[in-house]
Design a protein around this motif. Structure first.
Motif, short mmCIF file in Angstrom:
data_model
loop_
_atom_site.label_atom_id
_atom_site.label_comp_id
_atom_site.label_asym_id
_atom_site.label_seq_id
_atom_site.Cartn_x
_atom_site.Cartn_y
_atom_site.Cartn_z
N ALA A 1 3.96 6.14 -6.34
CA ALA A 1 3.63 4.88 -6.99
C ALA A 1 3.67 3.77 -5.94
O ALA A 1 4.63 3.67 -5.17
CB ALA A 1 4.62 4.56 -8.11
N VAL A 2 2.61 2.99 -5.90
CA VAL A 2 2.54 1.82 -5.02
C VAL A 2 2.06 0.65 -5.88
O VAL A 2 1.61 0.83 -7.00
CB VAL A 2 1.56 2.05 -3.83
N ALA A 3 2.14 -0.56 -5.35
CA ALA A 3 1.63 -1.72 -6.07
C ALA A 3 0.12 -1.52 -6.29
O ALA A 3 -0.59 -1.13 -5.36
CB ALA A 3 1.89 -2.99 -5.29
N PRO A 4 -0.36 -1.75 -7.51
CA PRO A 4 -1.79 -1.53 -7.77
C PRO A 4 -2.71 -2.24 -6.78
O PRO A 4 -3.71 -1.66 -6.35
CB PRO A 4 -1.97 -2.07 -9.19
N GLU A 5 -2.35 -3.44 -6.39
CA GLU A 5 -3.20 -4.19 -5.46
C GLU A 5 -3.13 -3.64 -4.03
O GLU A 5 -3.93 -4.01 -3.18
CB GLU A 5 -2.84 -5.68 -5.47
N ASP A 6 -2.19 -2.74 -3.77
CA ASP A 6 -2.00 -2.16 -2.43
C ASP A 6 -2.53 -0.73 -2.32
O ASP A 6 -2.59 -0.18 -1.24
CB ASP A 6 -0.50 -2.18 -2.09
N ARG A 7 -2.93 -0.13 -3.44
CA ARG A 7 -3.28 1.29 -3.42
C ARG A 7 -4.42 1.62 -2.46
O ARG A 7 -4.32 2.56 -1.68
CB ARG A 7 -3.61 1.80 -4.82
N ALA A 8 -5.50 0.86 -2.50
CA ALA A 8 -6.64 1.16 -1.62
C ALA A 8 -6.24 1.07 -0.16
O ALA A 8 -6.59 1.94 0.65
CB ALA A 8 -7.81 0.23 -1.92
N ALA A 9 -5.48 0.04 0.20
CA ALA A 9 -5.04 -0.12 1.59
C ALA A 9 -4.08 1.01 1.98
O ALA A 9 -4.13 1.52 3.10
CB ALA A 9 -4.38 -1.47 1.79
N TYR A 10 -3.20 1.41 1.07
CA TYR A 10 -2.28 2.50 1.35
C TYR A 10 -3.06 3.78 1.65
O TYR A 10 -2.80 4.46 2.64
CB TYR A 10 -1.30 2.72 0.20
N LEU A 11 -4.02 4.10 0.78
CA LEU A 11 -4.81 5.30 0.99
C LEU A 11 -5.61 5.23 2.29
O LEU A 11 -5.70 6.23 3.02
CB LEU A 11 -5.74 5.55 -0.20
N ASP A 12 -6.16 4.07 2.61
CA ASP A 12 -6.87 3.91 3.88
C ASP A 12 -5.94 4.20 5.06
O ASP A 12 -6.36 4.81 6.04
CB ASP A 12 -7.46 2.50 4.02
N SER A 13 -4.68 3.76 4.95
CA SER A 13 -3.73 3.97 6.05
C SER A 13 -3.34 5.44 6.20
O SER A 13 -2.77 5.82 7.22
CB SER A 13 -2.48 3.10 5.85
N CYS A 14 -3.65 6.26 5.20
CA CYS A 14 -3.31 7.69 5.24
C CYS A 14 -4.46 8.56 5.75
O CYS A 14 -4.27 9.77 5.94
CB CYS A 14 -2.92 8.16 3.84
N ALA A 15 -5.63 7.99 5.95
CA ALA A 15 -6.81 8.79 6.30
C ALA A 15 -6.60 9.64 7.55
O ALA A 15 -6.97 10.82 7.58
CB ALA A 15 -8.03 7.89 6.46
N GLU A 16 -5.99 9.08 8.58
CA GLU A 16 -5.78 9.83 9.82
C GLU A 16 -4.80 10.99 9.59
O GLU A 16 -5.00 12.10 10.10
CB GLU A 16 -5.28 8.91 10.93
N ALA A 17 -3.76 10.77 8.81
CA ALA A 17 -2.80 11.84 8.51
C ALA A 17 -3.48 12.97 7.74
O ALA A 17 -3.21 14.15 8.00
CB ALA A 17 -1.61 11.30 7.72
#
Length: 94
Positions: A9-25
């Motif tokens: 669970a992340v802040a709804p407004e942060d979800r897209a940015a969180y997922l983008d930050s995981c792309a390399e992993a």
């Protein structure tokens, strides 16, 4: 076979940015020896939920890749989580 599955669970407004930050992993995991599947995805109903799904050939493969887990910055953005490791003894068609 090992399956790691659950949700973050992340802040709804942060979800897209969180997922983008995981792309390399995600890319690195999919290239790692023993990785059969690795996916993080936005939940269709809950705007703050991320679904986690990983499939590995063995514990050793998972541990070799896993290292220390999410970065400190990523971990700080996780508000709640429920993720577990499952040991699979057989695989059958659905």
């Amino acid at each position: 076979m090992i399956i790691v599955a659950g949700w973050l669970a992340v802040a709804p407004e942060d979800r897209a940015a969180y997922l983008d930050s995981c792309a390399e992993a995600v890319r690195l995991a999919r290239e790692a020896p023993g990785c059969l599947e690795y996916a993080l995805g936005a939940d269709l109903l809950d705007p703050g939920r991320i679904t986690v799904y990983e499939r590995w050939e063995s514990d050793a493969d998972l541990e070799r890749f896993r290292g220390s887990g999410p970065s400190g910055e990523q971990a700080a953005r996780i508000l709640d989580a429920s993720v577990a490791r499952y040991r699979i003894s057989a695989v059958e068609a659905p």
